[in-house]
Design a protein around this motif. Structure first.
Motif, PDB file in Angstrom:
ATOM      1  N   PRO A   7      17.681  -7.503  42.848  1.00  0.00           N
ATOM      2  CA  PRO A   7      17.589  -8.755  42.087  1.00  0.00           C
ATOM      3  C   PRO A   7      16.958  -9.899  42.874  1.00  0.00           C
ATOM      4  O   PRO A   7      16.040 -10.570  42.375  1.00  0.00           O
ATOM      5  CB  PRO A   7      19.054  -9.054  41.738  1.00  0.00           C
ATOM      6  N   LYS A   8      17.418 -10.139  44.092  1.00  0.00           N
ATOM      7  CA  LYS A   8      16.855 -11.236  44.889  1.00  0.00           C
ATOM      8  C   LYS A   8      15.412 -10.942  45.285  1.00  0.00           C
ATOM      9  O   LYS A   8      14.547 -11.838  45.242  1.00  0.00           O
ATOM     10  CB  LYS A   8      17.692 -11.458  46.152  1.00  0.00           C
ATOM     11  N   THR A  40      13.218 -11.470  42.174  1.00  0.00           N
ATOM     12  CA  THR A  40      13.127 -12.902  41.840  1.00  0.00           C
ATOM     13  C   THR A  40      12.210 -13.630  42.818  1.00  0.00           C
ATOM     14  O   THR A  40      11.327 -14.400  42.408  1.00  0.00           O
ATOM     15  CB  THR A  40      14.527 -13.533  41.859  1.00  0.00           C
ATOM     16  N   THR A  70      14.339 -15.473  37.583  1.00  0.00           N
ATOM     17  CA  THR A  70      15.760 -15.143  37.758  1.00  0.00           C
ATOM     18  C   THR A  70      16.250 -14.224  36.654  1.00  0.00           C
ATOM     19  O   THR A  70      17.020 -13.280  36.895  1.00  0.00           O
ATOM     20  CB  THR A  70      16.594 -16.431  37.783  1.00  0.00           C
ATOM     21  N   GLN A  71      15.805 -14.504  35.418  1.00  0.00           N
ATOM     22  CA  GLN A  71      16.204 -13.665  34.293  1.00  0.00           C
ATOM     23  C   GLN A  71      15.735 -12.221  34.490  1.00  0.00           C
ATOM     24  O   GLN A  71      16.500 -11.274  34.274  1.00  0.00           O
ATOM     25  CB  GLN A  71      15.629 -14.224  32.994  1.00  0.00           C
ATOM     26  N   ASN A  90      17.592 -10.360  37.314  1.00  0.00           N
ATOM     27  CA  ASN A  90      18.962  -9.952  37.000  1.00  0.00           C
ATOM     28  C   ASN A  90      19.043  -8.839  35.954  1.00  0.00           C
ATOM     29  O   ASN A  90      20.139  -8.453  35.551  1.00  0.00           O
ATOM     30  CB  ASN A  90      19.771 -11.166  36.512  1.00  0.00           C
TER      31      ASN A  90
END
Length: 617
Positions: free
Chosen positions: A462-463, A466, A480-481, A484
């Motif tokens: 995820p990170k 992003t 971010t969406q 995630n």
């Protein structure tokens, strides 16, 4: 004039069951059947991008994930659940009869798959249904090929014969990856067309050449046992497979009540199956065969090896198609072809060691070869963790070649141990069990290793995703969406050799609003592979360590299975006379297993292990 009567036996044709070379005819035909079945178990794995493109379906759309899973699972699941039943049916009505019918069913399904008239969802459903039918034919072939060979070959040559057959079975799964990559570049229908002429030739040849020479075990078909086993194993494997899909904000579906219900219900039904079989007068599978140490340990080792081997195939496809090949300048359209080519060392290693280990196991027994083979395999899983994700190819080739060597060392002796350890009239059931173990292991590997990989990705992807998107101008909220989102989407994209960024950003219009340079970088061949490399390695650590542990446990099981096993049906008459009357476990059963002394002389050793069998004569 006195006539002289010749004592020479009448001449027989090579396809006659009494011909001294009939066993080689049986070996060549059953090897072709096993090769065809297992090639088709894996040929779709690497050619899925071409197939979905051909039927105009985007497999990364959320609603299409089930099509992807069942294209992967349908064939393997139905093969796994039906093999034991067809093995028992072969014991009852004739192994050759069921085997020949398997060729017919398989070939009809192969022809139908080439003629898919639909596109999108209906096209995918059509392929899934006929892949299931093809799996039924493959189950008939799997269930009876090794039993036919065990009937045709004397005990002292079975290791070699079963080794070749088992090599074909496992090598086919590797060859399918190579063949799928080659044919996918030509046309997606070619992936299915290739089986048609082989199936037709094999069908004609099997009906012409194979004969019933084994011992039948007549009786009624155990319908309650078949039903509980089929429903139980189907529920269990389906639940594990759907465990890789996200649920309730979690990256996987292991908290999904439907997944848990399918797994628990499947285990409960398998428990019912065991209870039915222990009380049935004509069981689908003689569970008391597991009292034979060699049989039980060899099947345990075979299951663990199959799970590890299946996991390795999936991980190597993801590694090559989704990361390594794009980083080295290959277009996504060409990655299936080159992934198959770059996986050649593992196939070559297996083809070298498999026949040799089968021959050696006839002379020295299976324990050492099977044990060291799995230990070597475990070492290669660890070695794959020590090379970088963007590896030098020579290191990768050497490690995968050694993995193939280890797998070949194990597979032939393992199958010979299983088939040599059971009474003659239980060979169809034993062959079915061995086939079920092989196919169930491949099916389980999808759920187990994809889940382990997703667990590894969930921590860092995820990170990483992003940060990578915002570095190329994607607004923080949108990045971010996407970051995630469940990692299963990124994993499937890598598995299929896709860059999913355009699919993820396209609907929102963000991609069109970015500068052309950033948009080109995001949708190019290197952004996504570079992005996923480090998270992918985190997942590899979990996956390959688990595979190494399974291989070590399988090696321990192989070691404790015994040295060299032979059923009493196969012992010389002098040796049978030496069997003590108290060695039988069951007066109604029909064979006996002994741990033969090391060497080629088949004398009984002092370390005798009774198993199911008739009382000694």
């Amino acid at each position: 004039m006195t006539s002289v009567t010749s004592s020479r036996p009448p001449r027989t044709g090579m396809f006659d069951k009494d011909h001294p070379r009939y066993k080689w005819v049986a070996l060549s035909n059953t090897t072709l059947g096993m090769l065809m079945a297992t090639v088709n178990s894996s040929i779709v794995l690497i050619s899925l991008p071409a197939i979905f493109k051909g039927i105009k379906l985007n497999p990364l759309d959320a609603g299409n994930t089930s099509y992807l899973l069942w294209m992967l699972m349908g064939f393997m699941l139905v093969t796994a659940v039906l093999v034991i039943g067809f093995g028992r049916l072969g014991d009852m009505v004739g192994r050759v009869r069921i085997y020949n019918l398997g060729f017919v069913v398989f070939t009809i399904a192969a022809i139908a798959l080439c003629l898919d008239p639909f596109t999108a969802g209906p096209g995918a459903l059509y392929l899934i249904v006929w892949r299931v039918v093809q799996g039924v034919g493959a189950a008939m072939l799997f269930a009876n090929s090794t039993a036919i060979l065990t009937d045709a070959f004397p005990a002292h040559r079975r290791g070699m014969a079963l080794g070749i057959n088992q090599i074909a079975a496992i090598a086919g799964s590797f060859i399918g990856l190579i063949l799928g990559g080659l044919l996918a570049v030509i046309d997606w229908r070619a992936v299915f067309i290739v089986s048609v002429p082989i199936g037709i030739i094999g069908t004609i040849w099997s009906y012409k050449s194979l004969h019933e020479v084994g011992t039948r075990n007549p009786g009624s078909l155990d319908l309650p046992g078949n039903a509980s086993f089929l429903l139980g194993l189907t529920s269990l494997l389906t639940g594990i497979t759907y465990g890789i899909q996200p649920y309730g904000g979690q990256p996987t579906g292991w908290t999904n009540p439907w997944v848990l219900g399918a797994i628990v219900g499947g285990l409960a039904l398998l428990g019912v199956f065991v209870a039915i079989e222990l009380r049935s007068a004509a069981p689908m599978f003689q569970l008391r065969l597991f009292k034979i140490r060699a049989f039980a340990m060899a099947n345990l080792a075979g299951l663990l090896a199959a799970i590890g081997r299946g996991g390795l195939q999936f991980m190597l496809i993801i590694w090559l198609q989704g990361i390594w090949l794009p980083l080295h300048g290959y277009s996504y359209e060409d990655t299936p072809l080159w992934a198959g080519i770059y996986m050649l060392p593992i196939t070559v290693g297996f083809l070298i060691s498999g026949p040799i280990s089968g021959i050696l196991s006839d002379r020295w027994g299976a324990r050492g070869l099977a044990t060291w083979g799995l230990l070597l395999t475990a070492a290669t899983f660890v070695a794959l963790l020590l090379i970088p994700v963007n590896f030098p190819y020579l290191a990768f080739a050497v490690i995968t070649f050694l993995n193939g060597i280890g797998s070949g060392m194990f597979s032939s002796p393992n199958r010979a141990t299983i088939m040599n350890s059971v009474p003659a009239n239980q060979r169809g059931s034993a062959s079915g069990m061995a086939g079920t173990v092989l196919n169930a292991g491949s099916s389980l590997s999808i759920g187990i290793f994809f889940s382990l990989m997703i667990a590894g990705l969930a921590g860092s992807l995820p990170k990483t995703l992003t940060d990578g998107l915002t570095a190329h101008g994607v607004p923080t909220a949108a990045a971010t969406q996407i970051g995630n989102l469940p990692p299963v989407g990124s994993l499937f994209a890598a598995f299929l050799g896709y860059n999913p960024i355009a699919t993820l950003l396209g609907p929102s219009g963000v991609l069109a609003s970015l500068p052309k340079a950033d948009a080109a970088a995001l949708t190019g061949t290197t952004f996504f592979p570079n992005l996923i490399s480090n998270p992918f390695h985190d997942g590899l650590v979990i996956v390959f360590l688990a595979a190494a542990v399974m291989s070590v446990i399988g090696a321990v099981a192989s070691f404790f299975g015994g040295k060299k096993f032979m059923n009493a049906d196969d012992l010389p008459a002098q040796a049978q006379d030496e069997v003590p009357a108290g060695a039988a476990l069951d007066a109604a059963a029909s064979g006996q297993v002994m741990d033969a002394a090391e060497g080629s002389d088949e004398r009984l050793s002092g370390d005798r292990e009774p198993a199911i069998g008739q009382r000694a004569r």
